[in-house]
Scaffold this motif. Structure first.
Motif, PDB file in Angstrom:
ATOM      1  N   HIS A 143      -2.937 -41.172 -18.167  1.00 34.14           N
ATOM      2  CA  HIS A 143      -3.112 -39.724 -18.219  1.00 34.14           C
ATOM      3  C   HIS A 143      -3.958 -39.275 -17.036  1.00 34.14           C
ATOM      4  N   ALA A 144      -3.761 -38.030 -16.649  1.00 34.04           N
ATOM      5  CA  ALA A 144      -4.555 -37.455 -15.571  1.00 34.04           C
ATOM      6  C   ALA A 144      -6.018 -37.377 -16.003  1.00 34.04           C
ATOM      7  N   ILE A 145      -6.887 -37.602 -15.063  1.00 32.38           N
ATOM      8  CA  ILE A 145      -8.326 -37.539 -15.312  1.00 32.38           C
ATOM      9  C   ILE A 145      -8.902 -36.356 -14.549  1.00 32.38           C
ATOM     10  N   ASP A 146      -9.757 -35.598 -15.214  1.00 32.88           N
ATOM     11  CA  ASP A 146     -10.462 -34.483 -14.591  1.00 32.88           C
ATOM     12  C   ASP A 146     -11.875 -34.956 -14.255  1.00 32.88           C
ATOM     13  N   PRO A 147     -12.183 -35.186 -12.969  1.00 33.11           N
ATOM     14  CA  PRO A 147     -13.513 -35.682 -12.595  1.00 33.11           C
ATOM     15  C   PRO A 147     -14.534 -34.577 -12.319  1.00 33.11           C
ATOM     16  N   SER A 148     -14.195 -33.317 -12.578  1.00 25.18           N
ATOM     17  CA  SER A 148     -15.052 -32.203 -12.163  1.00 25.18           C
ATOM     18  C   SER A 148     -16.428 -32.207 -12.816  1.00 25.18           C
ATOM     19  N   ASN A 149     -16.593 -32.869 -13.957  1.00 31.25           N
ATOM     20  CA  ASN A 149     -17.902 -32.948 -14.612  1.00 31.25           C
ATOM     21  C   ASN A 149     -18.638 -34.240 -14.295  1.00 31.25           C
ATOM     22  N   GLY A 150     -18.064 -35.067 -13.409  1.00 31.25           N
ATOM     23  CA  GLY A 150     -18.720 -36.313 -13.037  1.00 31.25           C
ATOM     24  C   GLY A 150     -18.389 -37.474 -13.959  1.00 31.25           C
ATOM     25  N   PHE A 151     -17.380 -37.322 -14.809  1.00 24.62           N
ATOM     26  CA  PHE A 151     -16.982 -38.367 -15.754  1.00 24.62           C
ATOM     27  C   PHE A 151     -15.499 -38.668 -15.592  1.00 24.62           C
ATOM     28  N   TRP A 152     -15.048 -39.753 -16.195  1.00 25.88           N
ATOM     29  CA  TRP A 152     -13.612 -39.993 -16.364  1.00 25.88           C
ATOM     30  C   TRP A 152     -13.233 -39.224 -17.616  1.00 25.88           C
ATOM     31  N   GLN A 153     -12.800 -37.991 -17.452  1.00 26.17           N
ATOM     32  CA  GLN A 153     -12.548 -37.106 -18.578  1.00 26.17           C
ATOM     33  C   GLN A 153     -11.052 -36.831 -18.683  1.00 26.17           C
ATOM     34  N   ALA A 154     -10.466 -37.161 -19.847  1.00 21.54           N
ATOM     35  CA  ALA A 154      -9.043 -36.925 -20.107  1.00 21.54           C
ATOM     36  C   ALA A 154      -8.911 -35.662 -20.959  1.00 21.54           C
ATOM     37  N   HIS A 186     -14.942 -46.809  -5.221  1.00 24.56           N
ATOM     38  CA  HIS A 186     -15.539 -47.396  -4.025  1.00 24.56           C
ATOM     39  C   HIS A 186     -14.930 -48.779  -3.731  1.00 24.56           C
ATOM     40  N   ALA A 187     -14.748 -49.602  -4.772  1.00 29.61           N
ATOM     41  CA  ALA A 187     -14.185 -50.939  -4.592  1.00 29.61           C
ATOM     42  C   ALA A 187     -12.763 -50.868  -4.042  1.00 29.61           C
ATOM     43  N   VAL A 188     -11.964 -49.895  -4.484  1.00 26.52           N
ATOM     44  CA  VAL A 188     -10.605 -49.726  -3.958  1.00 26.52           C
ATOM     45  C   VAL A 188     -10.678 -49.267  -2.504  1.00 26.52           C
ATOM     46  N   GLN A 189     -11.529 -48.281  -2.208  1.00 27.16           N
ATOM     47  CA  GLN A 189     -11.661 -47.757  -0.849  1.00 27.16           C
ATOM     48  C   GLN A 189     -12.086 -48.842   0.136  1.00 27.16           C
ATOM     49  N   GLN A 190     -12.909 -49.773  -0.303  1.00 26.68           N
ATOM     50  CA  GLN A 190     -13.401 -50.844   0.555  1.00 26.68           C
ATOM     51  C   GLN A 190     -12.465 -52.056   0.582  1.00 26.68           C
ATOM     52  N   GLY A 191     -11.372 -52.013  -0.165  1.00 25.98           N
ATOM     53  CA  GLY A 191     -10.430 -53.123  -0.199  1.00 25.98           C
ATOM     54  C   GLY A 191     -10.935 -54.322  -0.987  1.00 25.98           C
ATOM     55  N   LEU A 192     -11.932 -54.124  -1.846  1.00 25.76           N
ATOM     56  CA  LEU A 192     -12.486 -55.221  -2.632  1.00 25.76           C
ATOM     57  C   LEU A 192     -11.588 -55.593  -3.814  1.00 25.76           C
ATOM     58  N   MET A 210     -23.995 -32.903 -26.456  1.00 23.86           N
ATOM     59  CA  MET A 210     -24.082 -34.006 -25.506  1.00 23.86           C
ATOM     60  C   MET A 210     -24.778 -33.539 -24.244  1.00 23.86           C
ATOM     61  N   ALA A 211     -25.476 -34.459 -23.602  1.00 17.35           N
ATOM     62  CA  ALA A 211     -26.138 -34.171 -22.335  1.00 17.35           C
ATOM     63  C   ALA A 211     -25.234 -34.633 -21.205  1.00 17.35           C
ATOM     64  N   LEU A 212     -25.114 -33.830 -20.176  1.00 17.70           N
ATOM     65  CA  LEU A 212     -24.295 -34.198 -19.029  1.00 17.70           C
ATOM     66  C   LEU A 212     -25.163 -34.843 -17.959  1.00 17.70           C
ATOM     67  N   THR A 213     -24.663 -35.915 -17.400  1.00 15.13           N
ATOM     68  CA  THR A 213     -25.341 -36.591 -16.307  1.00 15.13           C
ATOM     69  C   THR A 213     -25.001 -35.865 -15.008  1.00 15.13           C
ATOM     70  N   PRO A 214     -25.969 -35.666 -14.115  1.00 16.03           N
ATOM     71  CA  PRO A 214     -25.662 -34.991 -12.854  1.00 16.03           C
ATOM     72  C   PRO A 214     -24.613 -35.767 -12.056  1.00 16.03           C
ATOM     73  N   ILE A 215     -23.784 -35.029 -11.321  1.00 17.29           N
ATOM     74  CA  ILE A 215     -22.772 -35.646 -10.474  1.00 17.29           C
ATOM     75  C   ILE A 215     -23.473 -36.289  -9.274  1.00 17.29           C
ATOM     76  N   LEU A 216     -23.168 -37.553  -9.060  1.00 13.18           N
ATOM     77  CA  LEU A 216     -23.758 -38.271  -7.936  1.00 13.18           C
ATOM     78  C   LEU A 216     -22.914 -38.066  -6.685  1.00 13.18           C
ATOM     79  N   PRO A 217     -23.524 -38.084  -5.501  1.00 17.15           N
ATOM     80  CA  PRO A 217     -22.753 -37.883  -4.275  1.00 17.15           C
ATOM     81  C   PRO A 217     -21.899 -39.101  -3.900  1.00 17.15           C
ATOM     82  N   GLN A 218     -22.135 -40.255  -4.485  1.00 21.79           N
ATOM     83  CA  GLN A 218     -21.365 -41.454  -4.181  1.00 21.79           C
ATOM     84  C   GLN A 218     -20.161 -41.543  -5.113  1.00 21.79           C
ATOM     85  N   PRO A 219     -19.074 -42.174  -4.624  1.00 18.62           N
ATOM     86  CA  PRO A 219     -17.937 -42.366  -5.529  1.00 18.62           C
ATOM     87  C   PRO A 219     -18.297 -43.400  -6.596  1.00 18.62           C
ATOM     88  N   PRO A 220     -17.643 -43.341  -7.761  1.00 22.06           N
ATOM     89  CA  PRO A 220     -17.876 -44.353  -8.780  1.00 22.06           C
ATOM     90  C   PRO A 220     -17.526 -45.749  -8.251  1.00 22.06           C
TER      91      PRO A 220
END
Length: 150
Positions: free
Chosen positions: A61-72, A21-27, A7-17
């Motif tokens: 389940h806990a999610i590990d975001p260290s690779n830039g994905f929702w990884q369980a 972001h929608a939760v942080q902004q109260g949307l 599998m190819a990994l997508t680069p981690i973006l500097p913005q939150p998913p």
């Protein structure tokens, strides 16, 4: 039926998913994304779930975001009710129809499926269409089975 062993990994973006972001902004009130995959009746419920579409408790389940994905991490892949591969990580991606993994784990999984064979050593595996194989994945809760059609 095939599984690809790379599998190819997508680069981690500097913005939150988007959901974060929608939760942080109260949307939206909740950081939950409910997804039902059912052909023309599929839906995504952003900010919660549609309780009309399921029964019982939600398994979290806990999610590990260290690779830039929702990884369980920490899952088990089962064939015929027996663990074929342990310490499986799953990337939750509603836009992907395939199952991919490290070549050695993929080979161990398919070794447990009667009649499975690697197609020309390319990391793509097949098994007989008439095989009756029970496959399930678990992350410490219930077993999530895949039907022959899936």
């Amino acid at each position: 039926r095939t599984a690809v062993a790379a599998m190819a990994l997508t680069p981690i973006l500097p913005q939150p998913p988007f959901l974060q972001h929608a939760v942080q902004q109260g949307l939206i009130q909740s950081g939950v994304l409910g997804v039902r995959l059912a052909g023309a009746a599929s839906e995504a419920f952003i900010g919660g779930t549609n309780p009309a579409l399921y029964t019982g408790p939600i398994e979290a389940h806990a999610i590990d975001p260290s690779n830039g994905f929702w990884q369980a991490p920490g899952g088990t892949a089962k064939v015929g009710g027996k663990a074929a591969v342990t310490n499986v990580s799953a990337i939750i991606d509603t836009g992907t129809a395939g199952i991919v993994g490290p070549p050695e784990q993929v080979a161990r999984f398919w070794a447990a499926v009667p009649g499975a064979q690697e197609d020309a050593g390319e990391g793509v595996w097949t098994y007989p269409c008439d095989a009756d194989v029970a496959v399930a994945f678990s992350w410490g809760g219930k077993d999530w089975g895949l039907s022959a059609d899936e």
